[in-house]
Design an enzyme around this catalytic site. Structure first.
Site, PDB file in Angstrom:
ATOM      1  N   ARG A 168     117.747   3.831  -3.661  1.00  0.00           N
ATOM      2  CA  ARG A 168     117.099   4.254  -2.423  1.00  0.00           C
ATOM      3  C   ARG A 168     118.065   4.218  -1.250  1.00  0.00           C
ATOM      4  NH1 ARG A 168     111.559   3.057  -3.792  1.00  0.00           N
ATOM      5  NH2 ARG A 168     110.168   3.986  -2.278  1.00  0.00           N
ATOM      6  N   ARG A 232      97.077  -0.210  -1.055  1.00  0.00           N
ATOM      7  CA  ARG A 232      98.359  -0.877  -0.835  1.00  0.00           C
ATOM      8  C   ARG A 232      98.524  -1.216   0.636  1.00  0.00           C
ATOM      9  NH1 ARG A 232     103.003   2.452  -3.996  1.00  0.00           N
ATOM     10  NH2 ARG A 232     104.022   2.181  -1.982  1.00  0.00           N
TER      11      ARG A 232
HETATM   12  P1  AP5 Z   1     107.375   2.384  -4.005  1.00  0.00           P
HETATM   13  O1  AP5 Z   1     106.216   1.816  -4.692  1.00  0.00           O
HETATM   14  O2  AP5 Z   1     108.470   2.938  -4.817  1.00  0.00           O
HETATM   15  O3  AP5 Z   1     106.814   3.421  -2.952  1.00  0.00           O
HETATM   16  P2  AP5 Z   1     107.282   4.874  -2.499  1.00  0.00           P
HETATM   17  O4  AP5 Z   1     108.595   5.362  -2.896  1.00  0.00           O
HETATM   18  O5  AP5 Z   1     106.998   4.885  -1.052  1.00  0.00           O
HETATM   19  O6  AP5 Z   1     106.416   5.780  -3.335  1.00  0.00           O
HETATM   20  P3  AP5 Z   1     104.923   5.637  -3.544  1.00  0.00           P
HETATM   21  O7  AP5 Z   1     104.650   4.648  -4.607  1.00  0.00           O
HETATM   22  O8  AP5 Z   1     104.270   5.417  -2.215  1.00  0.00           O
HETATM   23  O9  AP5 Z   1     104.526   7.100  -3.970  1.00  0.00           O
HETATM   24  P4  AP5 Z   1     104.757   7.934  -5.290  1.00  0.00           P
HETATM   25  O10 AP5 Z   1     105.808   8.957  -5.024  1.00  0.00           O
HETATM   26  O11 AP5 Z   1     104.910   7.072  -6.486  1.00  0.00           O
HETATM   27  O12 AP5 Z   1     103.369   8.695  -5.315  1.00  0.00           O
HETATM   28  P5  AP5 Z   1     102.069   8.454  -6.212  1.00  0.00           P
HETATM   29  O13 AP5 Z   1     102.280   9.015  -7.562  1.00  0.00           O
HETATM   30  O14 AP5 Z   1     101.610   7.044  -6.084  1.00  0.00           O
HETATM   31  O15 AP5 Z   1     108.014   1.313  -3.037  1.00  0.00           O
HETATM   32  C1  AP5 Z   1     107.225   0.527  -2.181  1.00  0.00           C
HETATM   33  C2  AP5 Z   1     108.104  -0.363  -1.310  1.00  0.00           C
HETATM   34  O16 AP5 Z   1     108.909  -1.218  -2.152  1.00  0.00           O
HETATM   35  C3  AP5 Z   1     109.103   0.357  -0.440  1.00  0.00           C
HETATM   36  O17 AP5 Z   1     108.555   0.772   0.774  1.00  0.00           O
HETATM   37  C4  AP5 Z   1     110.156  -0.739  -0.246  1.00  0.00           C
HETATM   38  O18 AP5 Z   1     109.761  -1.676   0.701  1.00  0.00           O
HETATM   39  C5  AP5 Z   1     110.186  -1.422  -1.598  1.00  0.00           C
HETATM   40  N1  AP5 Z   1     111.194  -0.836  -2.491  1.00  0.00           N
HETATM   41  C6  AP5 Z   1     110.960  -0.110  -3.621  1.00  0.00           C
HETATM   42  N2  AP5 Z   1     112.125   0.286  -4.183  1.00  0.00           N
HETATM   43  C7  AP5 Z   1     113.106  -0.197  -3.384  1.00  0.00           C
HETATM   44  C8  AP5 Z   1     114.529  -0.079  -3.436  1.00  0.00           C
HETATM   45  N3  AP5 Z   1     115.141   0.578  -4.401  1.00  0.00           N
HETATM   46  N4  AP5 Z   1     115.235  -0.683  -2.449  1.00  0.00           N
HETATM   47  C9  AP5 Z   1     114.615  -1.360  -1.459  1.00  0.00           C
HETATM   48  N5  AP5 Z   1     113.272  -1.487  -1.361  1.00  0.00           N
HETATM   49  C10 AP5 Z   1     112.534  -0.909  -2.308  1.00  0.00           C
HETATM   50  O19 AP5 Z   1     101.087   9.433  -5.464  1.00  0.00           O
HETATM   51  C11 AP5 Z   1     100.645   9.177  -4.147  1.00  0.00           C
HETATM   52  C12 AP5 Z   1      99.188   9.658  -3.989  1.00  0.00           C
HETATM   53  O20 AP5 Z   1      99.155  11.068  -4.105  1.00  0.00           O
HETATM   54  C13 AP5 Z   1      98.263   9.115  -5.059  1.00  0.00           C
HETATM   55  O21 AP5 Z   1      97.035   8.833  -4.496  1.00  0.00           O
HETATM   56  C14 AP5 Z   1      98.159  10.245  -6.085  1.00  0.00           C
HETATM   57  O22 AP5 Z   1      96.927  10.210  -6.748  1.00  0.00           O
HETATM   58  C15 AP5 Z   1      98.315  11.468  -5.192  1.00  0.00           C
HETATM   59  N6  AP5 Z   1      99.014  12.554  -5.893  1.00  0.00           N
HETATM   60  C16 AP5 Z   1     100.088  12.449  -6.724  1.00  0.00           C
HETATM   61  N7  AP5 Z   1     100.456  13.659  -7.182  1.00  0.00           N
HETATM   62  C17 AP5 Z   1      99.626  14.561  -6.611  1.00  0.00           C
HETATM   63  C18 AP5 Z   1      99.512  15.978  -6.674  1.00  0.00           C
HETATM   64  N8  AP5 Z   1     100.339  16.719  -7.401  1.00  0.00           N
HETATM   65  N9  AP5 Z   1      98.548  16.589  -5.940  1.00  0.00           N
HETATM   66  C19 AP5 Z   1      97.694  15.847  -5.174  1.00  0.00           C
HETATM   67  N10 AP5 Z   1      97.728  14.490  -5.078  1.00  0.00           N
HETATM   68  C20 AP5 Z   1      98.693  13.850  -5.779  1.00  0.00           C
END
Ligand code: AP5
Length: 600
Positions: A168, A232
């Site tokens: 990241r 979350r």
């Molecule tokens: P992390 O959990 O990795 O969060 P993120 O990258 O912000 O990604 P999300 O989990 O929020 O989203 P996603 O892309 O997985 O989407 P999802 O499939 O859930 O990290 C959280 C925290 O941890 C960070 O902020 C940081 O603090 C820390 N962290 C993690 N890695 C780190 C690193 N390497 N270094 C430092 N800190 C780190 O989908 C989202 C929503 O959209 C869901 O409700 C889903 O149902 C919906 N959805 C999904 N696909 C579709 C579609 N095609 N159409 C419509 N709706 C959809």
């Protein structure tokens, strides 16, 4: 926990053992069937497949005929290693569920690992909690140690991994590089900001199954599940905006590390559609890795996967430089002959029969000052000889004079072409007249013994349309391959201002029935032909690749991949990619890119 019961049967390296024993030949069906095998053990497993030996000769880049019946034992490829990236809520977790179900990779999500530490109240969890809840990144040293430890575990080594949410930052990417941990493919999900915020706010998690829901997009299946869903703590609008900002600040530096293997995917579509695209990529990577290993990296077979999906691209030569130097060097010409040949071979081997090659390097672009008919002829010769070497009867066709009376004539580009073809050196083996024949365009040119047809730059001329003759010829050819080299089948007005017999729609429909097996074009600022800003390249069956040309401080130039597309991108999409905008943003109306000719 996500399901991890399926696995690919990859094994670690062993030296391939050549054998002429009567093994069962490799078939495409066997390549896909392994997805349903049980999880692999550490036992080495080998697959059996045909080895095709392909050697380019010195003069005409011939490919030697495949030795029929020679069968060689070979290896299963390395396990898949995939990185998935994208802004918060771009759908990484959602796609990872589907990827794991299909490919059995070990899913390593840094977000999930950290949340597990937080909920267990560990020391790491306590440190990470405050950063996560504030929507900030957890310090690199904590996350990197966690990820590298997880990647080195036996299941990840054996079954392959799917890294989600790491790296990241540039520093994290460099940590992996130092350890020589590299993915085969780097997938970036591209979603507009406003959609991301909505997705985060509506997201709900099932603490029991770890499944991701959305109150509107993917509501829970039962009331019981609904009752236990949690939100979350970092899914508030304010925190999402901060996470998004951090993502944007870092994404470019990370992409630079994985540029050659990066593929951007439009994530603003139904999740099944997105997965289909990801799946086809991963299957292609698997297939190509297998091919490379089975062939011992032969020239023909080694490149396809490397073009798009390998960080260790020793054989992939990229886009040649100095393309504005005309006449082109022999190295540049040979690069394109090979590139076109390999794409065409793959398309023919896949059973495609109506193909077109569009190779618009400056020397083959009739709108440039220096157009070299010799380059076109050499390209045709390379193709014809390679198919003839495979035992095919190839007819090379050039359209004759069209029109009548004072209007009779042929396009300037093609003047004298047939004579040149007849006088060319077709090698010492008497290929011309035996395996290769020269003909014209029309139904009567199609003989029973012809296996395939290469048509040299068929084109409409003012007042005359080649399409009727071409259509009659393709009808007569039936399911035999017809390859158009640099066709120009757009409508031109007749001398009377009226085009020919059939309607325009029908003509365009017919012209569009040929599938591009190769496409190359340089990109320039609109209205200029210098400097080259980038290039578009498509080589069957892979995606269209958009390259940016970069002047290095040393004075050298190079091409780096910016993005890939399932179809040829529009000018707006090219603009957006060069400006680093995600897809689907408001389109820029003042395109900065122009093309060497209007037929884009
Ligand atoms: P992390 O959990 O990795 O969060 P993120 O990258 O912000 O990604 P999300 O989990 O929020 O989203 P996603 O892309 O997985 O989407 P999802 O499939 O859930 O990290 C959280 C925290 O941890 C960070 O902020 C940081 O603090 C820390 N962290 C993690 N890695 C780190 C690193 N390497 N270094 C430092 N800190 C780190 O989908 C989202 C929503 O959209 C869901 O409700 C889903 O149902 C919906 N959805 C999904 N696909 C579709 C579609 N095609 N159409 C419509 N709706 C959809």
């Amino acid at each position: 926990m996500l399901p991890t019961t399926l696995s690919s049967p990859h094994s670690t390296n062993v030296t391939p053992t050549p054998s002429v024993s009567p093994l069962s030949p490799f078939s495409p069906s066997s390549s896909s069937s392994f997805l349903s095998l049980p999880p692999s053990s550490s036992t080495l497993r080998r697959r059996r497949c045909l080895n095709s030996l392909c050697v380019f000769g010195d003069t005409h880049l011939r490919i030697s005929p495949k030795p029929k019946g020679l069968k060689v034992e070979c290896l299963v490829s390395e396990p898949l290693k995939v990185m998935i990236s994208g802004a918060p809520a771009s759908g990484k977790g959602t796609q990872c569920e589907l990827i794991v179900q299909k490919f059995g990779l070990v899913h390593i999500s840094t977000g999930d690992l950290l949340r597990a530490e937080v909920s267990s109240g560990t020391e790491i969890g306590n440190k990470a909690k405050e950063f996560m809840n504030a929507g900030r990144l957890v310090p690199d040293e904590i996350v990197t140690a966690m990820v590298t430890a997880r990647l080195s575990r036996e299941d990840a080594v054996e079954r392959g991994w799917l890294l989600d949410g790491y790296p990241r930052s540039f520093a994290q990417a460099q940590s992996l590089e130092k350890l020589k941990i590299r993915p085969d493919i780097y997938i970036v999900l591209d979603v507009p900001d406003e959609i991301l915020i909505n997705r985060c706010i509506g997201r709900r998690l099932d603490p029991v199954t770890r499944k991701i829901y959305h109150i509107k997009n993917f509501p829970p299946e039962t009331e019981e599940i609904k009752a236990r869903l949690v939100i979350r703590p970092d899914d508030t609008e304010e925190k999402v905006k901060s996470r998004l900002e951090i993502y944007k600040q870092n994404s470019e530096a990370i992409s630079a590390t994985y540029l050659k293997i990066m593929t951007k995917i439009d994530g603003n579509r139904p999740k099944e559609e997105i997965f289909k695209e990801i799946e086809s990529f991963l299957l292609q990577v698997q297939k190509d890795t297998e091919k490379m290993e089975k062939s011992g990296n032969t020239l023909l077979e080694s490149k396809s996967h490397k073009i798009q999906a390998s960080a260790s691209e020793d054989n992939w030569r990229g886009i040649p430089t100095k393309l504005n130097n005309i006449p082109h060097s022999s190295e540049i010409r040979e690069y394109f002959y090979k590139d076109v040949l390999e794409a065409t071979q793959r398309a023919i081997n896949d059973g495609r029969t109506r193909l077109k090659v569009e190779n618009n390097i400056p020397e083959l672009n009739p709108e440039m000052d220096v157009y070299r008919i010799g380059t076109l002829m050499e390209l045709v010769r390379v193709l014809a000889l390679s198919f003839a070497d495979d035992g095919k009867q190839v007819k090379v066709c050039v359209q004759g004079s069209m029109g009548e009376g004072a209007l009779a004539g042929m396009p300037l580009q093609l003047a004298g072409t047939r004579k040149i073809l007849e006088y060319m050196d077709w090698g010492d083996y008497g290929a011309l007249g035996t395996f290769i024949k020269i003909g014209s365009v029309g139904a009567k040119e199609v003989d029973e013994q012809d296996d395939m047809f290469i048509i040299v730059a068929p084109q409409n001329a003012v007042g005359n349309c080649i399409i009727d003759d071409l259509k009659a010829m393709t009808d007569a050819a039936g399911d035999r391959p017809v390859i158009l080299i640099n066709p120009r089948l757009k409508d031109l007005p007749g001398s009377s201002g009226i085009m020919q017999t059939m309607g325009r729609d029908k003509r365009l429909e017919y012209a569009g029935s040929f599938q591009n097996c190769y496409f190359f074009r340089l990109l320039y600022y609109a209205g200029t032909q210098y400097p080259i800003m980038g290039a578009l390249r498509m080589s069957y069956p892979y995606r269209c690749e958009l390259y940016k040309r970069i002047d290095e401080p040393s004075g050298k130039e190079k091409y780096v991949i910016l993005s890939t597309f399932t179809e040829r991108p529009t000018i707006d999409e090219i603009n957006d990619a060069f400006q680093g905008k995600p897809r689907n943003e408001a389109k820029n109306t003042s395109g900065i890119w122009g093309f060497l000719s209007g037929i884009f």
